[in-house]
Design a protein around this motif. Structure first.
Motif, mmCIF file in Angstrom:
data_model
loop_
_atom_site.group_PDB
_atom_site.id
_atom_site.type_symbol
_atom_site.label_atom_id
_atom_site.label_comp_id
_atom_site.label_asym_id
_atom_site.label_seq_id
_atom_site.Cartn_x
_atom_site.Cartn_y
_atom_site.Cartn_z
ATOM 1 N N ARG A 291 1.100 -7.018 7.898
ATOM 2 C CA ARG A 291 1.291 -8.224 7.091
ATOM 3 C C ARG A 291 0.095 -8.515 6.179
ATOM 4 N N GLY A 292 -1.045 -7.864 6.430
ATOM 5 C CA GLY A 292 -2.183 -8.082 5.552
ATOM 6 C C GLY A 292 -3.355 -7.197 5.913
ATOM 7 N N VAL A 293 -3.832 -6.418 4.941
ATOM 8 C CA VAL A 293 -5.038 -5.608 5.099
ATOM 9 C C VAL A 293 -5.960 -5.943 3.935
ATOM 10 N N ASN A 294 -7.227 -6.132 4.222
ATOM 11 C CA ASN A 294 -8.214 -6.442 3.189
ATOM 12 C C ASN A 294 -9.282 -5.348 3.156
ATOM 13 N N TYR A 295 -9.348 -4.492 2.106
ATOM 14 C CA TYR A 295 -8.617 -4.774 0.879
ATOM 15 C C TYR A 295 -7.669 -3.611 0.554
ATOM 16 N N SER A 296 -8.207 -2.379 0.760
ATOM 17 C CA SER A 296 -7.410 -1.181 0.502
ATOM 18 C C SER A 296 -7.282 -0.385 1.778
ATOM 19 N N SER A 297 -6.249 0.462 1.857
ATOM 20 C CA SER A 297 -6.020 1.149 3.125
ATOM 21 C C SER A 297 -5.266 2.445 2.939
ATOM 22 N N GLU A 298 -5.525 3.359 3.894
ATOM 23 C CA GLU A 298 -4.714 4.558 4.093
ATOM 24 C C GLU A 298 -4.131 4.436 5.502
ATOM 25 N N VAL A 299 -2.838 4.670 5.631
ATOM 26 C CA VAL A 299 -2.147 4.454 6.912
ATOM 27 C C VAL A 299 -1.553 5.775 7.390
ATOM 28 N N TYR A 300 -1.885 6.149 8.628
ATOM 29 C CA TYR A 300 -1.420 7.415 9.205
ATOM 30 C C TYR A 300 -0.738 7.148 10.537
ATOM 31 N N LEU A 301 0.330 7.894 10.795
ATOM 32 C CA LEU A 301 0.967 7.880 12.107
ATOM 33 C C LEU A 301 1.114 9.328 12.566
ATOM 34 N N ASN A 302 0.507 9.592 13.714
ATOM 35 C CA ASN A 302 0.566 10.940 14.300
ATOM 36 C C ASN A 302 0.173 12.015 13.282
ATOM 37 N N GLY A 303 -0.842 11.696 12.487
ATOM 38 C CA GLY A 303 -1.381 12.648 11.532
ATOM 39 C C GLY A 303 -0.679 12.693 10.202
ATOM 40 N N LYS A 304 0.406 11.963 10.029
ATOM 41 C CA LYS A 304 1.157 11.960 8.781
ATOM 42 C C LYS A 304 0.833 10.679 8.002
ATOM 43 N N LYS A 305 0.498 10.849 6.724
ATOM 44 C CA LYS A 305 0.143 9.707 5.885
ATOM 45 C C LYS A 305 1.402 8.955 5.469
ATOM 46 N N LEU A 306 1.427 7.642 5.714
ATOM 47 C CA LEU A 306 2.611 6.837 5.419
ATOM 48 C C LEU A 306 2.641 6.360 3.974
ATOM 49 N N ASN A 307 1.493 6.006 3.421
ATOM 50 C CA ASN A 307 1.459 5.551 2.025
ATOM 51 C C ASN A 307 1.076 6.716 1.123
ATOM 52 N N LYS A 308 1.913 6.999 0.155
ATOM 53 C CA LYS A 308 1.677 8.147 -0.730
ATOM 54 C C LYS A 308 0.416 7.958 -1.547
ATOM 55 N N GLN A 309 0.159 6.726 -1.957
ATOM 56 C CA GLN A 309 -1.059 6.399 -2.680
ATOM 57 C C GLN A 309 -1.799 5.315 -1.911
ATOM 58 N N THR A 310 -3.090 5.214 -2.130
ATOM 59 C CA THR A 310 -3.885 4.188 -1.464
ATOM 60 C C THR A 310 -3.279 2.813 -1.700
ATOM 61 N N HIS A 311 -3.118 2.070 -0.619
ATOM 62 C CA HIS A 311 -2.566 0.717 -0.722
ATOM 63 C C HIS A 311 -3.684 -0.238 -1.114
ATOM 64 N N HIS A 312 -3.459 -1.044 -2.117
ATOM 65 C CA HIS A 312 -4.434 -2.030 -2.577
ATOM 66 C C HIS A 312 -3.835 -3.430 -2.458
ATOM 67 N N GLY A 313 -4.715 -4.405 -2.251
ATOM 68 C CA GLY A 313 -4.284 -5.796 -2.303
ATOM 69 C C GLY A 313 -4.234 -6.467 -0.962
#
Length: 888
Positions: free
Chosen positions: A126-148
């Protein structure tokens, strides 16, 4: 192809209430435990190691999620409490360390098995400050860096779950960029506003810089399981035509419902979208194509004789339990429970005041509001704290909270509390005049032309606005959207929000371009605008005219000695010293660091403070009078000069020493009870300019057979009746009744006096009880300085678990028992229990009078029976045991 024949479909719907079974797969839970973290710079060998089989994170630092890096460091005793003393000064600031110092990996090992059938599993951040890369079991969920900071993330993780049911979630969190130079300006050098995020974290005039700029997974992380079709962003709109009364039978209201349904599977799904409230249902048969999302509008529901939602002080903020569900076959694929407040917000232009007036259910509401920053500067949010803080605003007899634009669109849990307690919300977006260029400011890095274009990413800003609108738009308390604090957003953002996003996603509320805009107030008659922000003569609030809808006006607000002890070291517990010659106070360094705002000469009429304890006690007398006078002065001119006022500010999310009705630790001070008294819906008051006894009626009813009783008491307690007369007052109006100034001034001339104003109903029940302490002809409280000791008798009884009733009785031959602070305390340590909700406090009891104060607290947090502490102006502190039994 149609899934049902008409006959079978109707039969299916008719049997829904008997045959529906909740899908075993449909569930939601918060991922709030088991988190570990490590600075990115300490992860030798690269991030891929995190996902290597058997990679051990047990020695990583336990992480607080939701939370920030600073919160995690504090909870692991890596830094001192930044809210205490000068500690914050010695924590390393991200501007000096570089961003990598506060860039962290957050990892959680959780169990979730692959669901059966077409069920789907979703990860929600629901909220990450500020940018993030998200992985599950070694697989990246967001294709590009999430900002905001204000953009939710939702991922379908069904295909990535391990067959073993053991899964590893890893989130790399980067700080804002830029982080801003905390150079002492409002928002530091202003560059923090280049992000779509918080602005106060670089410092403000009420807070020191937050050293990590609140980097982290700051809001909830949830794992959600649904069937083949999920529901997102339901939208509930209630239409309440006409002018409604609080009591009596209501004409019908209309409820309009829509929701987005999503089908991530590879096949067509046929089902039913249904909305249910009070047993009534509206539904629609839906076909959802593979891999698609559709917004579905249901037919209008007519709710007969509805129980309406009203703002605090006007009626009950009634909430219905309702649900939006999607059925596949006879099972629920997904469902969302929603509290529905049936009400309609309208506004109109008041030509008398030249300002906007807010109406609820057709009735105009005189706005008595408070400005709110954020619950906790380090984003340590909780349901119970939100509930407590909003409840305090209810207890102040306010009816609106403005969420300031240097912070955030508040969380649903905040809005839940506002819904519950009847507090309207004026919600700013993330813009401020200070950082975004309204004024020339030598503390800012960029000039006004550059700052006027902040933030850097306008597309991200607009996406974030749209997302946050969807998140909170169903709350009945939400009344006004605001483009920013004291300045509009850049033109392209403003037009998109005003003309596209809000009409499409909401369209039911007023949008104001900025907080003190001409759309709220036209300052055509020479008023002073927003403010003032410091201590003022009590009469100023009656005399000086400001903006007709004033978005910010405030004053002092330190707590008493017990409050100050929580964050000021003993060696710094030194009272400010005021110099009459220089008209200036000398203040301790810790007090200055915590943004002390001066009381200056206001303490002097009560006698020179003998130390910090005495100073804080006398400050409470000033607090009470300042805020009672403020709200009385505005109320006295409602619908003539004013349609509303918002106090700057009613709370602090840090241990600041200004503008607060309760401290960071949720301990109320006398400001709260000055407002509680002065802002009651039916109120009798004394005009300090012309001496007129005046009644304000902030209800929708004509009040007849009101007995107005005016008395004075001298310093020894001798009573003198001035007048006693039956009166009446029309709804939502102000009326002066009895001019008494010349007589009062004469009686108060030598040593001051007490002025008692009361309103009684025909059964002699007290409806309003207001006691003023007036100075002598020199403006000194000379009589108070020589008052005889109080003879007050106190009894405390626990009437129910969590409720203590305190009876205060003053004998007829006694002086006024003046300004008594009651506290519920631990019987062994004598520490105050927090939070406690008092029906009244800083209570004065007249000779021959008995008063009762109710105290409510969370008994689950305190197993032992508490004591009551009481001390007053002429009463030494006493500790009263709480007994069990009847309140008699």
């Amino acid at each position: 192809m149609t899934l049902f024949s008409p006959f079978k479909f109707c039969l299916f719907i008719a049997l829904l209430s008997f045959t529906i079974s909740k899908s075993d797969a449909q569930s939601r839970y918060e991922l709030s435990t088991g988190w570990k973290c490590k600075p990115v710079g300490e992860l030798a060998g690269g991030s891929n190691r995190i996902f290597a089989p058997g990679y051990d994170i047990s020695q990583w630092m336990p992480a607080t999620v939701p939370g920030t890096v600073l919160t995690t460091l504090l909870n692991n005793h890596k830094i001192p409490d930044p809210f205490y003393g000068m500690n914050n000064k010695y924590i390393r600031d991200i501007y000096d360390t570089g961003s990598e110092y506060y860039t962290y990996w957050f990892v959680n090992d959780f169990e979730k098995s692959i669901p059966g059938g077409d069920s789907q599993v979703y990860l929600n951040l629901r909220g990450v400050n500020y940018s993030s890369e998200v992985y599950l079991n070694g697989k990246k969920l967001n294709k590009q860096t999430h900002h905001g900071m204000f953009l939710r993330q939702r991922y379908n993780i069904t295909a990535l779950l391990n067959r073993s049911g053991k899964n590893r979630l890893a989130v790399l969190v980067y700080p804002p960029n830029p982080v801003g130079n905390p150079n002492g300006g409002q928002g530091g050098d202003g560059t923090i506003a280049r992000n779509v995020g918080l602005q106060y974290t670089a410092g403000w005039d009420w807070i020191q810089p937050v050293r990590d700029r609140n980097t982290g997974i700051w809001d909830k992380v949830t794992i959600e399981t649904a069937g083949s079709v999920s529901i997102t962003d339901p939208h509930i709109v209630t239409l309440v035509p006409g002018i409604r009364q609080v009591k009596g039978k209501q004409q019908p209201a209309v409820i309009k419902v829509s929701a987005t349904v999503s089908n991530p599977t590879g096949k067509v799904i046929n089902g039913v979208l249904q909305f249910t409230i009070t047993g009534q249902k509206v539904f629609k048969k839906v076909m959802v194509k593979p891999g698609s999302s559709n917004e579905i509008n249901l037919d209008d529901l007519l709710l007969k004789d509805p129980k309406l939602w009203w703002p605090n002080g006007y009626g009950n903020p009634y909430l219905y339990k309702a649900s939006v569900q999607f059925f596949v076959g006879n099972k629920i694929s997904d469902a969302q429970e929603i509290n529905v407040g049936v009400r309609e917000i309208q506004t109109s232009w008041n030509t008398q005041t030249n300002s906007r007036q807010i109406e609820v259910n057709g009735q105009k509401i005189f706005i008595k509001g408070g400005n709110w920053i954020i619950s906790d500067a380090m984003l340590r949010f909780s349901d119970w704290r939100y509930d407590a803080e909003v409840r305090f605003h209810r207890d102040m007899n306010l009816n609106l909270i403005r969420v300031w634009g240097g912070a955030l669109v508040e969380r649903p849990e905040f809005y839940n509390a506002c819904d519950k307690y009847g507090l309207l919300v004026f919600q700013d977006f993330w813009i401020s005049g200070d950082a975004n260029g309204r004024w020339v400011d030598p503390m800012k890095k960029d000039d006004q032309w550059v700052r006027r274009k902040y933030p850097d990413d306008h597309v991200l800003y607009l996406r974030s606005v749209a997302d946050q609108v969807k998140m909170v738009r169903n709350h009945p308390s939400l009344a006004v959207w605001c483009g920013g604090n004291e300045i509009t957003p850049p033109e392209d953002i403003l037009l998109a929000v005003r003309d596209t996003i809000l009409p499409k996603l909401d369209g039911t509320r007023l949008f104001v371009e900025y907080s003190n805009s001409d759309k709220m107030s036209l300052n055509t008659l020479g008023g002073n605008g927003d403010g003032p922000y410091g201590i003022q003569p009590d009469s100023l609030f009656w005399k000086e005219r400001t903006f007709p809808f004033n978005s910010e006006i405030g004053s002092v607000g330190i707590g008493d000695y017990e409050s100050l002890k929580r964050f000021i070291p003993d060696q710094n517990m030194v009272a400010p010293v005021f110099s009459t010659e220089k008209n200036k106070s000398t203040t301790d360094s810790v007090w200055n660091y915590h943004k002390y705002i001066g009381y200056d000469a206001a303490i002097e009429p009560y006698g020179k403070a003998t130390g910090a304890r005495d100073f804080a006690a006398k400050a409470q007398l000033v607090n009470y009078n300042q805020y009672r006078a403020l709200i009385e002065g505005f109320s006295a001119h409602m619908w003539d000069w004013y349609t509303g006022v918002m106090i700057w500010k009613t709370q602090n999310p840090w241990t600041a020493m200004r503008g607060q009705m309760y401290d960071y630790y949720l301990d109320p001070n006398a400001c709260l009870y000055g407002l509680h008294n002065g802002s009651e819906p039916l109120h009798v008051m004394y005009n300090p300019l012309n001496g007129m006894v005046t009644i304000v009626n902030n209800t929708f009813e004509t009040r007849r057979d009101l007995m107005l009783v005016v008395k004075t008491y001298d310093i020894s307690g001798k009573e003198k009746q001035i007048t006693q007369v039956f009166e009446e007052i029309l709804p939502s109006s102000v009326k002066g009744f009895v001019p008494i100034k010349s007589g009062i001034d004469k009686l108060a001339k030598e040593e001051g006096l007490f002025l008692s104003l009361q309103l009684l109903d025909i059964k002699k029940n007290i409806l309003s009880n207001n006691l003023y302490w007036l100075p002598d002809e020199h403006g000194e409280y000379s009589g108070l300085k020589k008052m005889a000791p109080s003879k007050l008798m106190i009894k405390a009884v626990q009437t129910t678990p969590g409720t203590v009733l305190v009876s205060l009785t003053n004998p007829t031959d006694a002086p006024v028992a003046f300004f008594n602070r009651l506290s519920l305390i631990d019987g062994q340590t004598h520490n105050r229990l927090l939070p406690v909700f008092y029906s009244d406090n800083y209570v004065s009891v007249l000779p021959g009078e008995q008063k009762s104060v109710t105290m409510n607290y969370d008994i689950s947090k305190y197993s032992q029976t508490p004591f009551v502490s009481i001390n007053g102006w002429n009463l030494k502190e006493q500790y009263v045991p709480v007994t069990s039994g009847n309140a008699k």
